[in-house]
Design a protein around this motif. Structure first.
Motif, PDB file in Angstrom:
ATOM      1  N   ASP A   1       0.413   3.695   1.658  1.00  0.00           N
ATOM      2  CA  ASP A   1       0.427   4.165   3.047  1.00  0.00           C
ATOM      3  C   ASP A   1       1.626   3.617   3.821  1.00  0.00           C
ATOM      4  O   ASP A   1       1.946   4.132   4.899  1.00  0.00           O
ATOM      5  CB  ASP A   1      -0.860   3.739   3.775  1.00  0.00           C
ATOM      6  CG  ASP A   1      -2.051   4.563   3.367  1.00  0.00           C
ATOM      7  OD1 ASP A   1      -1.857   5.654   2.793  1.00  0.00           O
ATOM      8  OD2 ASP A   1      -3.184   4.125   3.621  1.00  0.00           O
ATOM      9  N   ARG A   2       2.266   2.555   3.291  1.00  0.00           N
ATOM     10  CA  ARG A   2       3.371   1.901   3.997  1.00  0.00           C
ATOM     11  C   ARG A   2       4.588   1.870   3.079  1.00  0.00           C
ATOM     12  O   ARG A   2       4.600   1.135   2.105  1.00  0.00           O
ATOM     13  CB  ARG A   2       2.967   0.484   4.410  1.00  0.00           C
ATOM     14  CG  ARG A   2       1.902   0.448   5.484  1.00  0.00           C
ATOM     15  CD  ARG A   2       1.393  -0.965   5.763  1.00  0.00           C
ATOM     16  NE  ARG A   2       0.212  -1.268   4.962  1.00  0.00           N
ATOM     17  CZ  ARG A   2       0.154  -2.225   4.056  1.00  0.00           C
ATOM     18  NH1 ARG A   2       1.222  -2.990   3.821  1.00  0.00           N
ATOM     19  NH2 ARG A   2      -0.954  -2.430   3.376  1.00  0.00           N
TER      20      ARG A   2
ATOM     21  N   SER B   1       0.852  -1.193   0.000  1.00  0.00           N
ATOM     22  CA  SER B   1       0.000   0.000   0.000  1.00  0.00           C
ATOM     23  C   SER B   1       0.883   1.237   0.000  1.00  0.00           C
ATOM     24  O   SER B   1       1.945   1.233   0.644  1.00  0.00           O
ATOM     25  CB  SER B   1      -0.909   0.010   1.235  1.00  0.00           C
ATOM     26  OG  SER B   1      -1.484   1.297   1.432  1.00  0.00           O
TER      27      SER B   1
ATOM     28  N   PRO C   1       3.685   8.761   3.158  1.00  0.00           N
ATOM     29  CA  PRO C   1       3.169   7.518   3.742  1.00  0.00           C
ATOM     30  C   PRO C   1       2.738   7.724   5.187  1.00  0.00           C
ATOM     31  O   PRO C   1       3.211   8.636   5.876  1.00  0.00           O
ATOM     32  CB  PRO C   1       4.386   6.579   3.676  1.00  0.00           C
ATOM     33  CG  PRO C   1       5.553   7.509   3.795  1.00  0.00           C
ATOM     34  CD  PRO C   1       5.163   8.754   3.043  1.00  0.00           C
ATOM     35  N   LYS C   2       1.849   6.860   5.641  1.00  0.00           N
ATOM     36  CA  LYS C   2       1.427   6.888   7.046  1.00  0.00           C
ATOM     37  C   LYS C   2       2.372   6.066   7.930  1.00  0.00           C
ATOM     38  O   LYS C   2       2.355   6.218   9.146  1.00  0.00           O
ATOM     39  CB  LYS C   2       0.008   6.347   7.174  1.00  0.00           C
ATOM     40  CG  LYS C   2      -1.049   7.204   6.491  1.00  0.00           C
ATOM     41  CD  LYS C   2      -2.433   6.607   6.667  1.00  0.00           C
ATOM     42  CE  LYS C   2      -3.500   7.455   5.988  1.00  0.00           C
ATOM     43  NZ  LYS C   2      -4.853   6.861   6.146  1.00  0.00           N
TER      44      LYS C   2
END
Length: 242
Positions: free
Chosen positions: A74-75, A72, A150-151
């Motif tokens: 996000d990662r 993802s 990214p988170k």
């Protein structure tokens, strides 16, 4: 934005080998968790599973309550090898995640230049990776990672191949950059002193799961490195590694 990870009863491995069994660990949103352990104990395997590149062999592996089933944006995963595209300039390497998101060209350049400045490479955007030192290439990789917003940032011994002076400079740079992003960071290292400097918490990983989980007193403050409480934390980590 940042991610929380929940790891419950997870077994990890590659090929026919299981390297970690019954791993339980919660990673808090926005924290810097540093994972240490002996070679082959599953540190990199854990990171790749968090990135969605390697499926777990049992148990629950969740990001913000949802099962991790694949990669993802996000990662973001940061390797020891900088993995820059040699035919692209530093700026165009940083632009890559923005191009994937179809950010307009002018905005891509502006953001790339912003992040290159953040990592101290404002005057090196036109250089290709082959014209940059190892430390500079790692800075470009960090800028590219941050440009993707990214988170969670998953870092697999990113400074392990650098000389001691460059490594110390990269540690200080990472500390400065982390002040500008809310992302959760999971950082793998063999260096206990690096772990105690960078981490909010340090997890010692073994084949049976987490052996020790330590809250770091005053993380990212060089002035505390020699204090009795930090020395005690270091001794506890070293005992858990043997």
């Amino acid at each position: 934005m940042s991610l929380a990870f929940h790891i419950n009863g997870v077994s990890l491995g590659h090929g026919d080998e299981t390297v970690v069994r019954d791993l339980d660990l919660d990673i808090r949103p926005g924290e810097v968790l540093v994972v240490v352990g002996a070679s082959g104990c599953g540190k990199s395997t854990l990171l790749r599973s968090l990135a969605g590149l390697l499926p777990v062999r049992g148990g629950a592996l969740l990001a913000d309550g949802a099962p991790i089933t694949g990669p993802s944006p996000d990662r973001a995963l940061v390797f020891q090898d900088d993995a820059l595209l040699p035919w692209r300039s530093a700026r165009r390497n940083v632009e890559l995640p923005l191009a994937i998101r179809r950010v307009p060209r002018g905005e891509r350049r502006r953001l790339a230049d912003h992040w290159l400045a953040q990592v101290g490479l404002a005057d090196h955007g036109d250089r290709r990776p082959g014209k940059l030192s190892g430390g500079m290439r790692q800075r470009v990789q960090l800028a590219r990672t941050l440009a993707g917003e990214p988170k969670a940032i998953l870092m697999d011994e990113p400074f392990g191949a650098l000389d001691a002076q460059t490594r110390a400079a990269m540690q200080r740079l990472l500390v400065d950059v982390l002040r500008t992003t809310p992302a959760t960071v999971v950082f793998i290292t063999h260096d206990v002193d690096e772990a105690l400097y960078l981490g909010d918490r340090v997890a010692v990983l073994g084949p049976e799961g987490v052996r020790t989980l330590i809250d770091v007193p005053e993380p990212r403050d060089p002035a505390t490195r020699g204090t009795p409480v930090v020395r005690a934390a270091r001794e506890e980590i070293l005992r858990s590694l043997t």
